[in-house]
Each structure stands twice: as C-alpha cells, then as structure tokens.
Design a protein around this motif. Sequence first.
Motif, PDB file in Angstrom:
ATOM      1  N   GLN A  28      -6.567 -36.625  37.708  1.00 18.93           N
ATOM      2  CA  GLN A  28      -7.033 -37.996  38.236  1.00 18.93           C
ATOM      3  C   GLN A  28      -6.045 -39.045  37.512  1.00 18.93           C
ATOM      4  O   GLN A  28      -6.458 -40.136  37.127  1.00 18.93           O
ATOM      5  N   TYR A  29      -4.639 -38.666  37.332  1.00 21.84           N
ATOM      6  CA  TYR A  29      -3.782 -39.525  37.240  1.00 21.84           C
ATOM      7  C   TYR A  29      -3.119 -40.205  38.196  1.00 21.84           C
ATOM      8  O   TYR A  29      -3.378 -39.693  39.451  1.00 21.84           O
ATOM      9  N   SER A  30      -2.614 -41.319  37.980  1.00 17.38           N
ATOM     10  CA  SER A  30      -1.946 -41.941  39.258  1.00 17.38           C
ATOM     11  C   SER A  30      -1.008 -41.145  39.985  1.00 17.38           C
ATOM     12  O   SER A  30      -0.109 -40.634  39.660  1.00 17.38           O
ATOM     13  N   LEU A  71       4.993 -35.184  32.002  1.00 15.34           N
ATOM     14  CA  LEU A  71       3.957 -36.163  32.481  1.00 15.34           C
ATOM     15  C   LEU A  71       3.605 -36.876  31.308  1.00 15.34           C
ATOM     16  O   LEU A  71       2.581 -37.971  31.822  1.00 15.34           O
ATOM     17  N   SER A  72       3.899 -36.837  29.907  1.00 14.01           N
ATOM     18  CA  SER A  72       3.637 -37.554  28.971  1.00 14.01           C
ATOM     19  C   SER A  72       4.951 -38.633  28.809  1.00 14.01           C
ATOM     20  O   SER A  72       5.930 -38.345  28.274  1.00 14.01           O
ATOM     21  N   ILE A  73       4.543 -40.078  29.228  1.00 18.18           N
ATOM     22  CA  ILE A  73       5.967 -40.741  28.975  1.00 18.18           C
ATOM     23  C   ILE A  73       5.717 -41.614  27.457  1.00 18.18           C
ATOM     24  O   ILE A  73       4.593 -42.306  27.365  1.00 18.18           O
ATOM     25  N   VAL A  75       7.414 -43.896  25.892  1.00 13.58           N
ATOM     26  CA  VAL A  75       8.317 -45.030  25.712  1.00 13.58           C
ATOM     27  C   VAL A  75       7.445 -46.122  24.766  1.00 13.58           C
ATOM     28  O   VAL A  75       6.111 -46.188  24.959  1.00 13.58           O
ATOM     29  N   THR A  76       7.957 -46.614  23.803  1.00 11.15           N
ATOM     30  CA  THR A  76       7.158 -47.441  22.918  1.00 11.15           C
ATOM     31  C   THR A  76       8.285 -48.220  21.909  1.00 11.15           C
ATOM     32  O   THR A  76       9.247 -47.994  21.926  1.00 11.15           O
ATOM     33  N   GLU A  77       7.616 -49.135  21.222  1.00 13.63           N
ATOM     34  CA  GLU A  77       8.470 -49.903  20.090  1.00 13.63           C
ATOM     35  C   GLU A  77       7.690 -50.242  19.063  1.00 13.63           C
ATOM     36  O   GLU A  77       6.518 -50.471  19.126  1.00 13.63           O
ATOM     37  N   PHE A  79       6.128 -53.259  17.031  1.00  6.69           N
ATOM     38  CA  PHE A  79       5.619 -54.591  17.375  1.00  6.69           C
ATOM     39  C   PHE A  79       5.932 -55.145  18.772  1.00  6.69           C
ATOM     40  O   PHE A  79       6.513 -55.971  19.120  1.00  6.69           O
ATOM     41  N   ARG A  80       5.687 -53.892  19.519  1.00  5.53           N
ATOM     42  CA  ARG A  80       6.032 -54.074  21.119  1.00  5.53           C
ATOM     43  C   ARG A  80       5.017 -55.186  21.557  1.00  5.53           C
ATOM     44  O   ARG A  80       3.965 -55.288  21.153  1.00  5.53           O
ATOM     45  N   ASP A  81       5.627 -56.177  22.297  1.00  3.05           N
ATOM     46  CA  ASP A  81       4.761 -57.365  22.943  1.00  3.05           C
ATOM     47  C   ASP A  81       4.530 -58.339  21.572  1.00  3.05           C
ATOM     48  O   ASP A  81       3.127 -58.239  21.077  1.00  3.05           O
ATOM     49  N   THR A 136      -3.626 -41.033  17.610  1.00  3.90           N
ATOM     50  CA  THR A 136      -3.984 -39.825  18.457  1.00  3.90           C
ATOM     51  C   THR A 136      -3.100 -39.967  19.494  1.00  3.90           C
ATOM     52  O   THR A 136      -2.613 -40.982  20.260  1.00  3.90           O
ATOM     53  N   ASP A 137      -2.618 -38.821  20.031  1.00  3.29           N
ATOM     54  CA  ASP A 137      -1.886 -38.441  21.338  1.00  3.29           C
ATOM     55  C   ASP A 137      -2.401 -37.002  21.753  1.00  3.29           C
ATOM     56  O   ASP A 137      -2.538 -36.383  20.629  1.00  3.29           O
ATOM     57  N   PHE A 138      -2.010 -36.552  22.827  1.00  2.00           N
ATOM     58  CA  PHE A 138      -2.294 -35.445  23.246  1.00  2.00           C
ATOM     59  C   PHE A 138      -0.642 -34.600  23.265  1.00  2.00           C
ATOM     60  O   PHE A 138      -0.578 -33.524  23.683  1.00  2.00           O
ATOM     61  N   ARG A 215      -2.795 -49.300  24.647  1.00  2.67           N
ATOM     62  CA  ARG A 215      -1.958 -50.039  25.426  1.00  2.67           C
ATOM     63  C   ARG A 215      -0.858 -48.949  26.255  1.00  2.67           C
ATOM     64  O   ARG A 215      -0.567 -48.206  25.492  1.00  2.67           O
ATOM     65  N   ASN A 216      -0.657 -49.488  27.295  1.00  2.88           N
ATOM     66  CA  ASN A 216       0.186 -48.727  28.183  1.00  2.88           C
ATOM     67  C   ASN A 216      -0.222 -47.071  28.338  1.00  2.88           C
ATOM     68  O   ASN A 216       0.705 -46.370  28.312  1.00  2.88           O
ATOM     69  N   VAL A 217      -1.333 -46.853  28.316  1.00  4.41           N
ATOM     70  CA  VAL A 217      -1.824 -45.611  28.630  1.00  4.41           C
ATOM     71  C   VAL A 217      -2.618 -45.545  29.931  1.00  4.41           C
ATOM     72  O   VAL A 217      -2.305 -44.631  30.690  1.00  4.41           O
TER      73      VAL A 217
HETATM   74  C1  LIG Z   1       3.952 -45.221  27.175  1.00  6.12           C
HETATM   75  S1  LIG Z   1       3.125 -44.504  25.860  1.00  6.12           S
HETATM   76  C2  LIG Z   1       2.576 -45.966  25.057  1.00  6.12           C
HETATM   77  C3  LIG Z   1       2.760 -46.013  23.442  1.00  6.12           C
HETATM   78  C4  LIG Z   1       2.124 -46.920  22.766  1.00  6.12           C
HETATM   79  N1  LIG Z   1       0.507 -47.275  22.741  1.00  6.12           N
HETATM   80  C5  LIG Z   1       2.777 -48.235  23.261  1.00  6.12           C
HETATM   81  O1  LIG Z   1       2.025 -49.017  23.971  1.00  6.12           O
HETATM   82  O2  LIG Z   1       3.844 -48.500  22.938  1.00  6.12           O
HETATM   83  C6  LIG Z   1       1.733 -43.693  26.441  1.00  6.12           C
HETATM   84  C7  LIG Z   1       1.007 -42.481  25.454  1.00  6.12           C
HETATM   85  O3  LIG Z   1      -0.101 -42.071  26.285  1.00  6.12           O
HETATM   86  C8  LIG Z   1      -0.067 -40.838  26.004  1.00  6.12           C
HETATM   87  N2  LIG Z   1      -1.139 -40.286  26.834  1.00  6.12           N
HETATM   88  C9  LIG Z   1      -0.942 -40.037  28.064  1.00  6.12           C
HETATM   89  N3  LIG Z   1      -2.314 -39.359  28.778  1.00  6.12           N
HETATM   90  C10 LIG Z   1      -2.953 -39.269  27.536  1.00  6.12           C
HETATM   91  C11 LIG Z   1      -4.301 -38.362  27.233  1.00  6.12           C
HETATM   92  N4  LIG Z   1      -4.720 -37.812  28.345  1.00  6.12           N
HETATM   93  N5  LIG Z   1      -4.880 -38.259  25.924  1.00  6.12           N
HETATM   94  C12 LIG Z   1      -4.089 -38.984  25.042  1.00  6.12           C
HETATM   95  N6  LIG Z   1      -2.576 -39.236  25.031  1.00  6.12           N
HETATM   96  C13 LIG Z   1      -2.258 -39.754  26.191  1.00  6.12           C
HETATM   97  C14 LIG Z   1       1.358 -39.988  26.121  1.00  6.12           C
HETATM   98  O4  LIG Z   1       1.483 -38.662  25.751  1.00  6.12           O
HETATM   99  C15 LIG Z   1       2.102 -41.279  25.578  1.00  6.12           C
HETATM  100  O5  LIG Z   1       2.583 -40.968  24.251  1.00  6.12           O
END
Ligand SMILES: C[S@@+](CC[C@H](N)C(=O)[O-])C[C@H]1O[C@@H](n2cnc3c(N)ncnc32)[C@H](O)[C@@H]1O
Length: 277
Positions: A28-30, A71-73, A75-77, A79-81, A136-138, A215-217
């Motif tokens: 169910q990802y985009s 499949l896992s993006i 990108v982060t920073e 103090f993003r935004d 957390t992250d996967f 954010r950005n997930v």
């Molecule tokens: C673009 S980064 C965002 C990082 C940070 N939250 C930010 O905004 O800077 C997206 C993160 O979401 C994680 N992600 C994607 N699907 C996920 C899932 N089903 N469960 C946990 N993490 C997930 C990716 O592995 C990735 O590290």
Amino acid sequence: MDNRIVTELEISSLLDAVYKAYGYDFRQYSPAHIQRRITNRMVLSGFKELSQMQSRILEDEAFAAKFLQDLSITVTEMFRDPDFYRSLRENVIPILRTYPFIKIWHAGCATGEEAYSMAILLKEEELAERTTIYATDFNQRALNEAKEGIFSNALIKEYTLNYQLSGGKKSFSDYYTSHYDNVIMDQSLKKNIVWANHNLVTDSVFAEVHLILCRNVLIYFERDLQNKVQRLFYDSLTNGGILALGSKEGLRFSEMYEFYTELDKKQRIFKKNRVWI
Ligand SMILES: C[S@@+](CC[C@H](N)C(=O)[O-])C[C@H]1O[C@@H](n2cnc3c(N)ncnc32)[C@H](O)[C@@H]1O
C-alpha cells in the motif's frame, strides 16, 4: 534497459512475493514511488524484465536487502524545516513542561538527525533529564548510523544555519566534536534516546507517548495505509497528546481529523482531544 514500463500486475506480484518471503509489506505504498524505485534498481542492476529481478530478490538475500534499502528513502537533516522547530518551542514545549516525565516518539527517524535535533531542543528547554525519546525506523542500516551519531563535516554549515533559524539558543558547535571529515554528536544527547526497529505498517503500538513526530514518511503511503498508521498514532498518544506531522503532511483528509484540535495549521501540529471516561 529499454523503455518498457513495468506493469501494475508485475509490481503487485513482486510486492506480494516480497511480503511472503521477507515480511516487509509495501503493497500500500504510493505506486509512483514504488515504480520509480523498481525501475531505478532494474537499470542499476541490468535487468530487462521485472520477473528476472523478482527471482533474484527471492533467491539472493543480499540482493533483497539492497532492494529493500532502495524502497526506504532516508533523506533527512538536522533541524529540517526550522520553522517547524520554532513552532515546537512555542506551541508544544509549554505543554510538555506540565508533565513530570515525557515520552516522545520519532516515527521514521532515518539516520537520526531529527532525534538529535529534538535532544538539543529539550536540553535548551531544560527538559532533557525527564524525557525519553524513542526513535524508530524499519531500516536497520539507517538506525545503526543513527546510533553512531557521526555526520559529515560537509553538512555542518547547513545544519548550523537550520539550528540558528529554528531559534537555537547556543552555538551549534557546542553539541559535537570534530573528528577529521566528520563530527561526532555529544554523548549527553544520546543518553535519553532509545533507538528501535519498528515497522509502521506491520508492527503495533509499543509505548504510550506524549508527542509523536512523523514527518516525510506518510507521503510514501496510499490513503488507506495513512489512515491505518494514523489510528496507530492515535492509540499510542496519551489523552491530550500531540501529533506533529510537518508542513508536507496533513490530517485533514484522514478519518482521524475529528479527534484532534489544530495547534499549528501550517506546521500541522495537532492535539488529541481529551476523552473523559
Ligand atoms: C524521508 S525519511 C524522513 C526522515 C525524517 N523523519 C525527516 O523528516 O527528516 C523517511 C523514513 O521513513 C522510513 N519508513 C518508510 N516506511 C516505513 C515503515 N513502514 N516503518 C518505519 N519507517 C518507515 C524510511 O526508512 C525513512 O528512513
């Protein structure tokens, strides 16, 4: 590879097979995100047909791991935004200050920059000692990097600017030591952060928290999956807890919208309505 576009059916068969074999559920990802990442990997690895790549993914665990990374993006920073952090200082910190112990969950923390930013903010607001940050992250590889807290020197100029714009009260260099081409984040920031592997799609609530940042997930998820994750967040928040989604994601079209009150419209920060039992 020629310009043949992989079909929806082929993608769906691949995602079913990946879920069955490895337990990662991307169904169910985009579709646009999935298609981009798949065709990119096919080009990089020289596959002409998706069926060939599917066989490789199922037979070769190292290749499968590479594909899952695709499949896992991450990108982060730091103090993003920066405006988002300004809003946290203004609208969220005064609420957190009323609790004797604070639990915060960064869902999808990637390589940890967001969690370190939060640790810095809490230190400056004198709340660090009573806070636990769950990050957390996967993506285990990203989490391993996060735990190390080592970042490239090349990024520090941008991070310093973000920190200043976010309302930082000290000098950003107070929070790291330089080591050759890298910086190492201060040990004192790490001590309240618990890093954990958690999949938002397949895992359940693991803690009751006062603040969730994600954010950005959710931008990578289809509407039904976004709703499912929003229910998970709702169930994970304390009565009156706060959900911070950032300016790129919202709740307005979610079935959970009515259960929250907006604290910051632009930064999409919401407070869970109290339920009186
Ligand atoms: C673009 S980064 C965002 C990082 C940070 N939250 C930010 O905004 O800077 C997206 C993160 O979401 C994680 N992600 C994607 N699907 C996920 C899932 N089903 N469960 C946990 N993490 C997930 C990716 O592995 C990735 O590290």
